[in-house]
Design a protein around this motif. Structure first.
Motif, PDB file in Angstrom:
ATOM      1  N   ASN A 105      13.761 -15.519  -1.505  1.00 29.81           N
ATOM      2  CA  ASN A 105      13.648 -15.828  -2.932  1.00 29.81           C
ATOM      3  C   ASN A 105      12.599 -14.989  -3.652  1.00 29.81           C
ATOM      4  O   ASN A 105      12.218 -15.295  -4.783  1.00 29.81           O
ATOM      5  CB  ASN A 105      13.308 -17.319  -3.112  1.00 29.81           C
ATOM      6  CG  ASN A 105      14.405 -18.218  -2.585  1.00 29.81           C
ATOM      7  OD1 ASN A 105      15.550 -18.106  -2.976  1.00 29.81           O
ATOM      8  ND2 ASN A 105      14.049 -19.113  -1.660  1.00 29.81           N
ATOM      9  N   HIS A 106      12.099 -13.953  -2.989  1.00 30.42           N
ATOM     10  CA  HIS A 106      11.111 -13.040  -3.578  1.00 30.42           C
ATOM     11  C   HIS A 106       9.905 -13.796  -4.133  1.00 30.42           C
ATOM     12  O   HIS A 106       9.512 -13.624  -5.294  1.00 30.42           O
ATOM     13  CB  HIS A 106      11.739 -12.186  -4.677  1.00 30.42           C
ATOM     14  CG  HIS A 106      12.869 -11.340  -4.224  1.00 30.42           C
ATOM     15  ND1 HIS A 106      12.706 -10.279  -3.369  1.00 30.42           N
ATOM     16  CD2 HIS A 106      14.197 -11.409  -4.486  1.00 30.42           C
ATOM     17  CE1 HIS A 106      13.881  -9.725  -3.135  1.00 30.42           C
ATOM     18  NE2 HIS A 106      14.798 -10.401  -3.791  1.00 30.42           N
ATOM     19  N   ARG A 107       9.328 -14.631  -3.302  1.00 27.38           N
ATOM     20  CA  ARG A 107       8.152 -15.372  -3.728  1.00 27.38           C
ATOM     21  C   ARG A 107       7.268 -15.631  -2.518  1.00 27.38           C
ATOM     22  O   ARG A 107       7.654 -15.356  -1.379  1.00 27.38           O
ATOM     23  CB  ARG A 107       8.535 -16.689  -4.390  1.00 27.38           C
ATOM     24  CG  ARG A 107       9.207 -17.677  -3.465  1.00 27.38           C
ATOM     25  CD  ARG A 107       9.552 -18.976  -4.174  1.00 27.38           C
ATOM     26  NE  ARG A 107      10.173 -19.918  -3.250  1.00 27.38           N
ATOM     27  CZ  ARG A 107      10.545 -21.152  -3.593  1.00 27.38           C
ATOM     28  NH1 ARG A 107      10.356 -21.581  -4.821  1.00 27.38           N
ATOM     29  NH2 ARG A 107      11.101 -21.948  -2.695  1.00 27.38           N
ATOM     30  N   GLU A 119       6.570  -9.476  -7.354  1.00 27.63           N
ATOM     31  CA  GLU A 119       7.277  -8.289  -7.827  1.00 27.63           C
ATOM     32  C   GLU A 119       7.513  -7.378  -6.641  1.00 27.63           C
ATOM     33  O   GLU A 119       6.741  -7.384  -5.675  1.00 27.63           O
ATOM     34  CB  GLU A 119       6.471  -7.564  -8.906  1.00 27.63           C
ATOM     35  CG  GLU A 119       6.232  -8.382 -10.172  1.00 27.63           C
ATOM     36  CD  GLU A 119       7.506  -8.677 -10.922  1.00 27.63           C
ATOM     37  OE1 GLU A 119       8.432  -7.844 -10.855  1.00 27.63           O
ATOM     38  OE2 GLU A 119       7.577  -9.741 -11.569  1.00 27.63           O
ATOM     39  N   PHE A 120       8.577  -6.580  -6.709  1.00 22.01           N
ATOM     40  CA  PHE A 120       8.907  -5.669  -5.619  1.00 22.01           C
ATOM     41  C   PHE A 120       8.793  -4.248  -6.137  1.00 22.01           C
ATOM     42  O   PHE A 120       9.570  -3.817  -6.980  1.00 22.01           O
ATOM     43  CB  PHE A 120      10.330  -5.954  -5.123  1.00 22.01           C
ATOM     44  CG  PHE A 120      10.659  -5.286  -3.821  1.00 22.01           C
ATOM     45  CD1 PHE A 120       9.968  -5.598  -2.662  1.00 22.01           C
ATOM     46  CD2 PHE A 120      11.674  -4.347  -3.741  1.00 22.01           C
ATOM     47  CE1 PHE A 120      10.275  -5.001  -1.460  1.00 22.01           C
ATOM     48  CE2 PHE A 120      11.990  -3.741  -2.541  1.00 22.01           C
ATOM     49  CZ  PHE A 120      11.289  -4.073  -1.399  1.00 22.01           C
ATOM     50  N   THR A 121       7.786  -3.493  -5.671  1.00 19.75           N
ATOM     51  CA  THR A 121       7.551  -2.141  -6.175  1.00 19.75           C
ATOM     52  C   THR A 121       8.526  -1.156  -5.563  1.00 19.75           C
ATOM     53  O   THR A 121       9.141  -1.408  -4.532  1.00 19.75           O
ATOM     54  CB  THR A 121       6.111  -1.678  -5.866  1.00 19.75           C
ATOM     55  OG1 THR A 121       5.989  -1.425  -4.469  1.00 19.75           O
ATOM     56  CG2 THR A 121       5.110  -2.721  -6.298  1.00 19.75           C
ATOM     57  N   SER A 122       8.660   0.019  -6.178  1.00 15.25           N
ATOM     58  CA  SER A 122       9.562   1.044  -5.664  1.00 15.25           C
ATOM     59  C   SER A 122       9.070   1.636  -4.354  1.00 15.25           C
ATOM     60  O   SER A 122       9.819   2.302  -3.648  1.00 15.25           O
ATOM     61  CB  SER A 122       9.725   2.168  -6.694  1.00 15.25           C
ATOM     62  OG  SER A 122       8.483   2.784  -6.968  1.00 15.25           O
ATOM     63  N   SER A 123       7.798   1.394  -4.008  1.00 16.66           N
ATOM     64  CA  SER A 123       7.274   1.886  -2.738  1.00 16.66           C
ATOM     65  C   SER A 123       7.571   0.928  -1.599  1.00 16.66           C
ATOM     66  O   SER A 123       7.190   1.173  -0.466  1.00 16.66           O
ATOM     67  CB  SER A 123       5.756   2.111  -2.844  1.00 16.66           C
ATOM     68  OG  SER A 123       5.099   0.904  -3.169  1.00 16.66           O
ATOM     69  N   GLY A 124       8.286  -0.164  -1.897  1.00 10.88           N
ATOM     70  CA  GLY A 124       8.702  -1.076  -0.847  1.00 10.88           C
ATOM     71  C   GLY A 124       7.689  -2.151  -0.521  1.00 10.88           C
ATOM     72  O   GLY A 124       7.663  -2.641   0.604  1.00 10.88           O
TER      73      GLY A 124
END
Length: 320
Positions: free
Chosen positions: A287-289, A300-305
Motif C-alpha cells: 500500500n506504499h506506506r 513517496e516513491f522516488t525515481s531512484s527506487g
C-alpha cells in the motif's frame, strides 16, 4: 571449455587460417593434451595428412568426448537452476549472467513461464525480504523483462549503500548507481523528506550540506554542533561530517527530533537503522506506506527506487 565450444572454435579457425587443408589436422592434433592427446594420436599420421584429415580427427574425438543431448540438456539446466547472486557480483552482472544461462537452457526446450522466471530472478538475487518487496512494488507487472528493469533501476551496480566507519570495523563500499544517480536526483525529489533506504544498514543518520540548507529555508533555525564522523560513499572516498544537527521533525501527526550528521556530499537525508527502529518502522509495501510510531504514514516513491517520508515541521507564521 566444453568439447562443443572447442569444436566451434576449430570451425572458426579453419575459416581464417592460411594453413593448407592437408596440414590442419596435423596441427590441431599436436595441440591436444591429456586424454584428448591419447585419442588424437590413435589416428595414423598418414590419415591426418589428407584433405579429409580434419574430419577423421573430429570423428575420433567425437567418439570419446561428444555428449548426447540429454547430458548437455542436464548440464544447461543445472548451470541455470543453481545460479545465485554472490556478494562480489553486482546486480547488473547478476542479471546478465542469469539471462545468459537461461538462454542456454532454452535451447533444450526448457522454457519457463514469465511469472516463474521473474520470481526466480528475484529469489536468486540475494536480497532481504524488505528489498524483495521493494522490487515487487517497483515492477510494473509480473513479467521477466519488468523484473529485470526493476532490479536494475533500484539496485543497478550497487552492492550496498553508504556506510559509517566506526573504529576498526570494515566499511561497506558501494558502486554508484548509473541509472539514476541516487545522490543528485534524490536531493531534488526528497527536499525536506527522509529517505528510507532498505539496501544498506547505517548506524548514524546522515545528510548532505545542500539538503540541510534547503531544510533551513523551510524550518528556520536548527540546533547544530561541531562533529567529525567518517563515511565512505560510492567513489571510495572517505568523507567526514563537519556538523551534527538535531532537526525538529513531524512524521504524520507525531512531533519528534532527528539527529543527523552533515557531510559535504550531494545526498538527501538517509535514515539510519537505529532511527527506523526507534520509530518502530514497519513497511507496508503493498500500500506504499509505513507504520511509524504505531500510526500509518504515506510514502513517496522516488525515481531512484527509494521510499521517502515527509519530515517537515513548518516554522510558525509571524502574526502582525
Amino acid at each position: 571449455m566444453t568439447y562443443e565450444t572447442w569444436k566451434n572454435e576449430i570451425s572458426v579457425w579453419q575459416l581464417v587460417t592460411d594453413l593448407k587443408v592437408d596440414k590442419q589436422a596435423l596441427a590441431v592434433s599436436l595441440t591436444r593434451t591429456g586424454n584428448a592427446w591419447d585419442v588424437a594420436i590413435d589416428v595414423p599420421a598418414a590419415d591426418l595428412a589428407k584433405a579429409d584429415g580434419m574430419a577423421k580427427l573430429i570423428t575420433q574425438l567425437d567418439k570419446a568426448f561428444l555428449r548426447d543431448d540429454k547430458d548437455k540438456a542436464y548440464e544447461a539446466y543445472k548451470n541455470f537452476d543453481t545460479f545465485v547472486k554472490t556478494e562480489n557480483l553486482s546486480m547488473s552482472d547478476y542479471i546478465i549472467e542469469f539471462d545468459k544461462r537461461y538462454s542456454k537452457s532454452k535451447k533444450y526446450d526448457m522454457t519457463l513461464a514469465e511469472a516463474v522466471l521473474a520470481f526466480k530472478l528475484l529469489d536468486n538475487a540475494g536480497l532481504s525480504s524488505r528489498d524483495k518487496q521493494l522490487a515487487l512494488t517497483a515492477s510494473s507487472d509480473v513479467k521477466y523483462t519488468s523484473m529485470k528493469s526493476a532490479l536494475q533501476r533500484i539496485f543497478g551496480e550497487r552492492m550496498c549503500g553508504p556506510s559509517e566507519i566506526t573504529g576498526n570495523v570494515p566499511s561497506i563500499t558501494i558502486k554508484q548507481e548509473p541509472q539514476p544517480p541516487v545522490g543528485e536526483i534524490s536531493v531534488l525529489e526528497s527536499a525536506c523528506s527522509a529517505i528510507i533506504d532498505t539496501t544498506c544498514i547505517r548506524t548514524r543518520t546522515v545528510c548532505g550540506e545542500n539538503w540541510f540548507k534547503q531544510l533551513l529555508e523551510r524550518t528556520g533555525d536548527i540546533t547544530t554542533v561541531t562533529s567529525s564522523r567518517a563515511f565512505k560513499f560510492g567513489d571510495g572516498k572517505v568523507v567526514n561530517s563537519f556538523m551534527r544537527a538535531t532537526i525538529p521533525a513531524q512524521i504524520g501527526s507525531i512531533n519528534c527530533k532527528i539527529e543527523t550528521e552533515i557531510v559535504k556530499a550531494d545526498i538527501p537525508l538517509l535514515l539510519s537503522e537505529a532511527s527506523l527502529k526507534k520509530a518502530g518502522t514497519v513497511l507496508d509495501l503493498k500500500n506504499h506506506r509505513a507504520f511509524m510510531f504505531n500510526i500509518p504514514v504515506e510514502l513517496e516513491f522516488t525515481s531512484s527506487g527509494h521510499y521517502c517520508v515527509n519530515i517537515v515541521k513548518t516554522k510558525p507564521e509571524i502574526q502582525n
